[in-house]
Design an enzyme around this catalytic site. Structure first.
Site: not given
Length: 573
Positions: A227, A297
């Protein structure tokens, strides 16, 4: 011909010439897959509390076999106060009780892997919850935890009020610095103030997080989705970020969007940290023989993705750094050229060690039918599954789920009210709560009211449903032409985009999309050379007037608004 027209034709020619040469076998498992994002709170509730859980994910495994999913990625399931719906982690190696237990997770993983479906976990290294034991010890300056987070002294004092070290802003548009009265210092948090950021200049932090990876790799997971990759490291000199040249519409000068984040995003040290994470996964690949993948990401431009996040052949970083142009660069008014400009740069930059991938939706962006015309979902699935590279599907895209309207009292997301509408429960059938939960109360967020007709069960019995079109696309992408074939794209008209997938000695497939809100009469002859008088139609979107088995004249055939077709020079099978 005027100057403007001449420039358009030159630009059109440059785009039309773009070509991607397919990469032949053997491909590793992760290069051929459909990676499906499961949002655990919203897949299936089995205990009647209105929140999806791990047993529910286990219960629904057959659905993923039915749609040819090869790997699932679970949004965070770790212990958390849930202020950021699981991204504020208070214990990386414990399952949050709202989802179940570690035993439930192991059973879920065993079930999926026995069915040929690999399991990818979300990994959140940028920050923890302020309830994490590390942060509590850091506040008290207990060594070595005193250096685990980004702490700095006040720049000065305005009477009794401490002044933040610099002008860095959080995504909530306030200062990213938060004063802790016990430690008498500011800590840094770019998201919620309850999500203090880890200090990656501390070797102990990196080792702690590598141990988290090892903990789950030892349990058999197949990889991680990392993330907020760009946020990991900040400028050591704490330099102020410069303002943008133009204020964003409707914003204030001090808002996050009005700074150039050259000192808080994509710092050189970030890529060294990510490379060390990759080394851990590679060590398990070498021991076990099966590649453990690192997905990252990174909402960055295509050039930065390919130059930075893939790393190099000798020092690789991500197997899959998510490519987001089908989210960030196109919308319902985009023309064929717009789509080409979103797609072609990714494929032009691709190589055997820089494998492309496609993402059309996720838990942070409005769903495809909401960003586009609802009927356009098949078109985006055509692109996602038939372009070269790894396909990524967000939960519900296979049935065309739409955003749910959320009232202010229903929103539980402190970061953005726009993130909840795409996270609402999966619509399995027309029963109570769409088959997601048997709770007598409310589900964690409301099911979309359209569930009584937009649901999986209703679509299973309709040959032209989004679900059955998705299944057909998933089978079609297994053909060698789509796994290994060349790609070439064409601007047929302002609103008609086409591309081919082909291999030597095999008949090419031609994929055509009418992006217009009006009917188009399509002529492929002018753009694609050496076409016969008739083409075979292999697959059509649910809103198309055409059906598999139809013969199509490439010189002129009608296409309904927002429809798509797959054509072949030879037989479809």
């Amino acid at each position: 011909m005027n100057f403007k027209s001449t420039i358009f034709l030159i630009f059109l020619f440059a785009l039309t010439g773009a070509k991607y040469s397919g990469i032949g076998p053997p491909l590793d498992w992760w290069q051929k897959i459909i990676l499906y994002q499961i949002y655990p709170r919203s897949l299936q509730d089995t205990n009647g509390d209105g929140i999806g859980d791990l047993k529910g994910i286990t219960q629904r495994v057959q659905h993923f076999n039915d749609i040819e999913v090869d790997a699932v990625w679970l949004s965070p399931i770790f212990k958390s106060p849930q202020l950021d719906l699981g991204y504020d982690i208070s214990n990386y190696t414990e399952i949050d009780s709202s989802y179940g237990t570690m035993e439930d997770f192991m059973e879920m993983m065993k079930t999926y892997q026995s069915r040929g479906i690999k399991v990818i976990l979300d990994f959140v290294p940028n920050h923890t919850s302020d309830q994490h034991p590390w942060f509590k010890k850091s506040v008290k300056k207990i060594k070595p935890y005193d250096e685990y987070y980004v702490w700095h002294n006040p720049k000065g004092w305005d009477k009794n009020t401490p002044i933040p070290p610099n002008n860095w802003r959080s995504l909530l548009n306030d200062s990213a610095w938060h004063f802790n009265s016990e430690r008498q210092q500011f800590y840094f948090a770019q998201f919620l103030k309850q999500e203090p950021e880890l200090n990656f200049r501390c070797k102990y932090v990196i080792e702690e997080l590598k141990n988290v990876l090892r903990f789950y790799l030892d349990k058999g997971v197949n990889g991680f989705r990392t993330d907020s990759g760009p946020f990991l490291v900040e400028d050591a000199k704490l330099r102020d970020e410069p303002p943008t040249k133009v204020l964003a519409p409707g914003s204030k000068k001090t808002d996050y969007v009005n700074q150039q984040h050259i000192y808080t995003l994509n710092q050189p040290e970030t890529f060294e940290v990510l490379r060390q994470f990759r080394e851990v996964l590679d060590s398990y690949t070498q021991k076990g023989g099966l590649t453990r993948i690192l997905v990252i990401e990174a909402y960055s431009d295509t050039l930065q993705i390919f130059e930075k996040y893939y790393g190099s052949p000798t020092e690789p970083i991500a197997h899959i750094p998510f490519n987001f142009p089908l989210i960030t660069k196109v919308n319902d008014s985009s023309t064929a050229i717009d789509f080409k400009k979103a797609i072609v740069p990714v494929l032009n930059a691709a190589s055997p060690d820089r494998w492309p991938n496609w993402v059309t939706g996720n838990h942070d962006n409005p769903r495809v039918p909401t960003r586009f015309e609802p009927s356009a979902i098949d078109q985006l699935n055509f692109l996602d599954l038939l372009l070269p590279g790894t396909a990524v599907t967000y939960q519900g895209e296979e049935i065309g789920m739409e955003d749910t309207k959320i009232t202010p009292d229903q929103n539980i997301d402190p970061i953005s009210p726009t993130r909840i509408p795409e996270r609402t429960p999966f619509q399995w059938d027309s029963s109570l709560h769409a088959g997601f939960s048997n709770t007598k109360g409310n589900t964690w967020e409301p099911v979309n009211p359209n569930y009584y007709w937009l649901n999986l069960m209703a679509q299973k019995n309709s040959t032209k449903s989004h679900y059955n079109i998705y299944k057909s696309l998933a089978k079609l992408r297994l053909k060698d032409e789509f796994l290994y074939g060349d790609f070439k794209s064409y601007i047929i008209s302002e609103w008609v985009f086409a591309f081919t997938r082909s291999l030597p000695e095999k008949n090419p497939y031609i994929i055509v999309l009418n992006l217009n809100n009006e009917q188009e009469y399509v002529n492929l002859i002018k753009s694609i050379p050496n076409l016969p008088n008739k083409l075979n139609l292999c697959l059509a979107s649910g809103n198309s007037e055409h059906n598999p088995g139809d013969e199509i004249s490439p010189a002129q055939f009608p296409m309904r608004p927002k429809s798509a077709v797959v054509l072949s020079v030879g037989k479809c099978n």
